[in-house]
Motif scaffolding. Structure first.
Motif, PDB file in Angstrom:
ATOM      1  N   SER A  79       0.834  -1.201   0.000  1.00  0.00           N
ATOM      2  CA  SER A  79       0.000   0.000   0.000  1.00  0.00           C
ATOM      3  C   SER A  79       0.870   1.253   0.000  1.00  0.00           C
ATOM      4  CB  SER A  79      -0.931  -0.009   1.209  1.00  0.00           C
ATOM      5  OG  SER A  79      -0.201   0.061   2.423  1.00  0.00           O
ATOM      6  N   ARG A  80       1.963   1.244   0.761  1.00  0.00           N
ATOM      7  CA  ARG A  80       2.867   2.388   0.774  1.00  0.00           C
ATOM      8  C   ARG A  80       3.564   2.566  -0.568  1.00  0.00           C
ATOM      9  NH1 ARG A  80       5.147   0.430   6.632  1.00  0.00           N
ATOM     10  NH2 ARG A  80       3.632   1.545   7.946  1.00  0.00           N
ATOM     11  N   LEU A  81       4.025   1.452  -1.150  1.00  0.00           N
ATOM     12  CA  LEU A  81       4.720   1.529  -2.430  1.00  0.00           C
ATOM     13  C   LEU A  81       3.791   2.005  -3.537  1.00  0.00           C
ATOM     14  CD1 LEU A  81       7.295   0.952  -4.080  1.00  0.00           C
ATOM     15  CD2 LEU A  81       6.455  -1.380  -4.409  1.00  0.00           C
ATOM     16  N   VAL A  82       2.581   1.471  -3.581  1.00  0.00           N
ATOM     17  CA  VAL A  82       1.641   1.842  -4.636  1.00  0.00           C
ATOM     18  C   VAL A  82       1.237   3.308  -4.505  1.00  0.00           C
ATOM     19  CG1 VAL A  82      -0.704   1.460  -5.502  1.00  0.00           C
ATOM     20  CG2 VAL A  82       0.779  -0.486  -4.997  1.00  0.00           C
ATOM     21  N   MET A  83       0.930   3.747  -3.294  1.00  0.00           N
ATOM     22  CA  MET A  83       0.486   5.122  -3.103  1.00  0.00           C
ATOM     23  C   MET A  83       1.609   6.111  -3.414  1.00  0.00           C
ATOM     24  SD  MET A  83      -1.999   7.121  -2.310  1.00  0.00           S
ATOM     25  CE  MET A  83      -3.178   6.042  -1.497  1.00  0.00           C
ATOM     26  N   GLY A  84       2.787   5.892  -2.830  1.00  0.00           N
ATOM     27  CA  GLY A  84       3.896   6.810  -3.069  1.00  0.00           C
ATOM     28  C   GLY A  84       4.346   6.816  -4.513  1.00  0.00           C
ATOM     29  N   SER A  85       4.451   5.632  -5.128  1.00  0.00           N
ATOM     30  CA  SER A  85       4.904   5.555  -6.515  1.00  0.00           C
ATOM     31  C   SER A  85       3.879   6.152  -7.464  1.00  0.00           C
ATOM     32  CB  SER A  85       5.185   4.099  -6.896  1.00  0.00           C
ATOM     33  OG  SER A  85       6.224   3.556  -6.118  1.00  0.00           O
ATOM     34  N   ALA A  86       2.593   5.950  -7.180  1.00  0.00           N
ATOM     35  CA  ALA A  86       1.554   6.520  -8.048  1.00  0.00           C
ATOM     36  C   ALA A  86       1.659   8.044  -8.082  1.00  0.00           C
ATOM     37  CB  ALA A  86       0.176   6.085  -7.564  1.00  0.00           C
ATOM     38  N   LEU A 142       8.519  10.362   0.823  1.00  0.00           N
ATOM     39  CA  LEU A 142       9.856   9.896   0.456  1.00  0.00           C
ATOM     40  C   LEU A 142       9.812   9.055  -0.810  1.00  0.00           C
ATOM     41  CD1 LEU A 142      12.871   9.699   1.311  1.00  0.00           C
ATOM     42  CD2 LEU A 142      12.270   7.572   2.467  1.00  0.00           C
ATOM     43  N   ILE A 143       8.870   8.115  -0.891  1.00  0.00           N
ATOM     44  CA  ILE A 143       8.766   7.263  -2.076  1.00  0.00           C
ATOM     45  C   ILE A 143       8.361   8.095  -3.293  1.00  0.00           C
ATOM     46  CG2 ILE A 143       7.544   5.303  -3.078  1.00  0.00           C
ATOM     47  CD1 ILE A 143       7.254   4.215  -0.205  1.00  0.00           C
ATOM     48  N   ALA A 144       7.440   9.048  -3.097  1.00  0.00           N
ATOM     49  CA  ALA A 144       6.993   9.887  -4.208  1.00  0.00           C
ATOM     50  C   ALA A 144       8.139  10.706  -4.780  1.00  0.00           C
ATOM     51  CB  ALA A 144       5.856  10.809  -3.742  1.00  0.00           C
ATOM     52  N   LEU A 145       8.935  11.331  -3.914  1.00  0.00           N
ATOM     53  CA  LEU A 145      10.056  12.133  -4.411  1.00  0.00           C
ATOM     54  C   LEU A 145      11.114  11.247  -5.061  1.00  0.00           C
ATOM     55  CD1 LEU A 145      11.423  14.885  -4.657  1.00  0.00           C
ATOM     56  CD2 LEU A 145      12.460  14.502  -2.410  1.00  0.00           C
ATOM     57  N   GLY A 146      11.348  10.060  -4.474  1.00  0.00           N
ATOM     58  CA  GLY A 146      12.354   9.169  -5.025  1.00  0.00           C
ATOM     59  C   GLY A 146      11.994   8.644  -6.395  1.00  0.00           C
ATOM     60  N   ILE A 199      13.442   1.758 -13.506  1.00  0.00           N
ATOM     61  CA  ILE A 199      14.419   2.315 -12.564  1.00  0.00           C
ATOM     62  C   ILE A 199      13.712   3.020 -11.415  1.00  0.00           C
ATOM     63  CG2 ILE A 199      16.329   3.943 -12.335  1.00  0.00           C
ATOM     64  CD1 ILE A 199      16.963   3.422 -15.292  1.00  0.00           C
ATOM     65  N   SER A 200      12.681   3.784 -11.723  1.00  0.00           N
ATOM     66  CA  SER A 200      11.972   4.544 -10.695  1.00  0.00           C
ATOM     67  C   SER A 200      11.343   3.624  -9.655  1.00  0.00           C
ATOM     68  CB  SER A 200      10.892   5.415 -11.336  1.00  0.00           C
ATOM     69  OG  SER A 200      11.454   6.355 -12.223  1.00  0.00           O
ATOM     70  N   LEU A 201      10.699   2.549 -10.090  1.00  0.00           N
ATOM     71  CA  LEU A 201      10.046   1.645  -9.144  1.00  0.00           C
ATOM     72  C   LEU A 201      11.064   0.855  -8.334  1.00  0.00           C
ATOM     73  CD1 LEU A 201       6.993   0.396 -11.228  1.00  0.00           C
ATOM     74  CD2 LEU A 201       7.082   2.163  -9.470  1.00  0.00           C
ATOM     75  N   ALA A 202      12.220   0.546  -8.940  1.00  0.00           N
ATOM     76  CA  ALA A 202      13.277  -0.104  -8.160  1.00  0.00           C
ATOM     77  C   ALA A 202      13.769   0.826  -7.051  1.00  0.00           C
ATOM     78  CB  ALA A 202      14.426  -0.503  -9.074  1.00  0.00           C
ATOM     79  N   ILE A 203      13.934   2.102  -7.375  1.00  0.00           N
ATOM     80  CA  ILE A 203      14.310   3.085  -6.358  1.00  0.00           C
ATOM     81  C   ILE A 203      13.208   3.200  -5.309  1.00  0.00           C
ATOM     82  CG2 ILE A 203      14.766   5.547  -5.961  1.00  0.00           C
ATOM     83  CD1 ILE A 203      16.087   5.617  -8.713  1.00  0.00           C
ATOM     84  N   PHE A 252       8.235  -7.803 -14.167  1.00  0.00           N
ATOM     85  CA  PHE A 252       7.394  -8.618 -15.053  1.00  0.00           C
ATOM     86  C   PHE A 252       6.159  -7.837 -15.502  1.00  0.00           C
ATOM     87  CE2 PHE A 252       3.663 -11.412 -15.343  1.00  0.00           C
ATOM     88  CZ  PHE A 252       4.034 -12.225 -16.409  1.00  0.00           C
ATOM     89  N   LEU A 253       5.531  -7.118 -14.580  1.00  0.00           N
ATOM     90  CA  LEU A 253       4.339  -6.345 -14.928  1.00  0.00           C
ATOM     91  C   LEU A 253       4.655  -5.252 -15.943  1.00  0.00           C
ATOM     92  CD1 LEU A 253       2.609  -6.034 -11.428  1.00  0.00           C
ATOM     93  CD2 LEU A 253       1.975  -7.535 -13.328  1.00  0.00           C
ATOM     94  N   ILE A 254       5.799  -4.583 -15.752  1.00  0.00           N
ATOM     95  CA  ILE A 254       6.191  -3.563 -16.728  1.00  0.00           C
ATOM     96  C   ILE A 254       6.470  -4.199 -18.080  1.00  0.00           C
ATOM     97  CG2 ILE A 254       7.925  -1.819 -17.285  1.00  0.00           C
ATOM     98  CD1 ILE A 254       8.206  -1.269 -14.329  1.00  0.00           C
TER      99      ILE A 254
END
Length: 266
Positions: A79-86, A142-146, A199-203, A252-254
């Motif tokens: 949930s944190r990864l999806v929200m911040g990355s989105a 933090l995840i959003a900026l990264g 690269i962004s999602l790995a970060i 894989f999804l990408i």
């Protein structure tokens, strides 16, 4: 087509270095490496204080699954990864397209992005805690900026690298500005955008772990921190395995998105 002298078919030589999918090779590499570590730890070549046995890590992973702790930690992290990355990726793609299309925006924002990009985002975590609190807000930020800064760089670079001949051709046929962007620029930039997204999602996953090591009781990062403080290598490597599986799943999804959106390249 056949050679006139040999009457044998001439092999096609115009593949253009197109990659061929070879199944199970990557899985075989993983299996061989894990088997070598298992053999080395059992034979005593590798100390159990250095690496745990993969079979013990698997047993810990199964225990996590059976007790339900795996989903407790993984659901919070996802949930944190999806929200911040989105937030970061959507803003990064939008701004990157604007920078690539408009010279004024490029002149004003590229220096700002270049100044922010090399800053280690983990170093900003204490500042985000002050701004957004120690709960979910600082982790999302933090995840959003990264994920934002590498997405911006990849997107405007991809837009700038679109073949100008194609754009001039669209202009010569009288296509509107919006049609050129929609039918030429965005499809041409999509390979670069998706590569930047990897690269962004790995970060984002890296920053997720860092964020969860501060003021979090649930999440994969918190689980790894607890295991490391107790020097429980089996639990620690089980947490690392979860992150590895998460990274492979995202890649894989990408890849599936690339197959769907970029089938025109085949």
């Amino acid at each position: 087509m056949a050679d006139a002298r040999t009457k044998q078919p001439v092999p096609f030589r115009g593949g253009g270095f197109r990659p061929r999918p070879i199944r199970f090779v990557g899985l075989a590499v993983f299996v061989v490496l894990i088997a070598l570590v298992e053999w080395g730890t059992r034979a005593g070549w590798i100390s159990n204080l250095t690496l745990p046995r993969p079979s013990d890590v698997l047993a810990t992973f199964v225990e996590l699954y059976e007790t339900g702790a795996l989903w407790d930690h993984l659901s919070v992290s996802l949930s944190r990864l999806v929200m911040g990355s989105a937030i970061g990726v959507s803003a990064g793609i939008g701004l990157g397209i604007l920078i690539g299309l408009f010279s004024l925006i490029r002149a004003g924002l590229v220096p700002l992005v270049a100044a922010i990009f090399p800053i280690p985002k983990i170093a900003l975590l204490p500042l985000f805690v002050i701004w957004f609190g120690i709960d979910e807000g600082s982790k999302y930020a933090l995840i959003a900026l990264g994920t934002f800064t590498p997405t911006v760089v990849a997107t405007y670079g991809a837009v700038e690298n679109v073949d100008r001949t194609l754009i001039r051709m669209g202009q010569s046929f009288g296509l509107s500005w919006l049609s050129i962007v929609r039918k030429i620029v965005l499809p041409g930039a999509m390979p670069g955008i998706l590569s930047g997204l990897r690269i962004s999602l790995a970060i984002g996953i890296i920053l997720l772990v860092a964020a969860e090591m501060l003021g979090a009781t649930h999440g994969v990062g918190a689980y790894i921190l607890q295991a490391g403080s107790l020097y429980d290598l089996e639990r620690l490597f089980a947490g690392v395995t979860i992150l590895s599986i998460l990274g492979v799943t995202v890649s894989f999804l990408i890849g599936q998105i690339e197959k769907r959106l970029l089938n025109w390249r085949s």
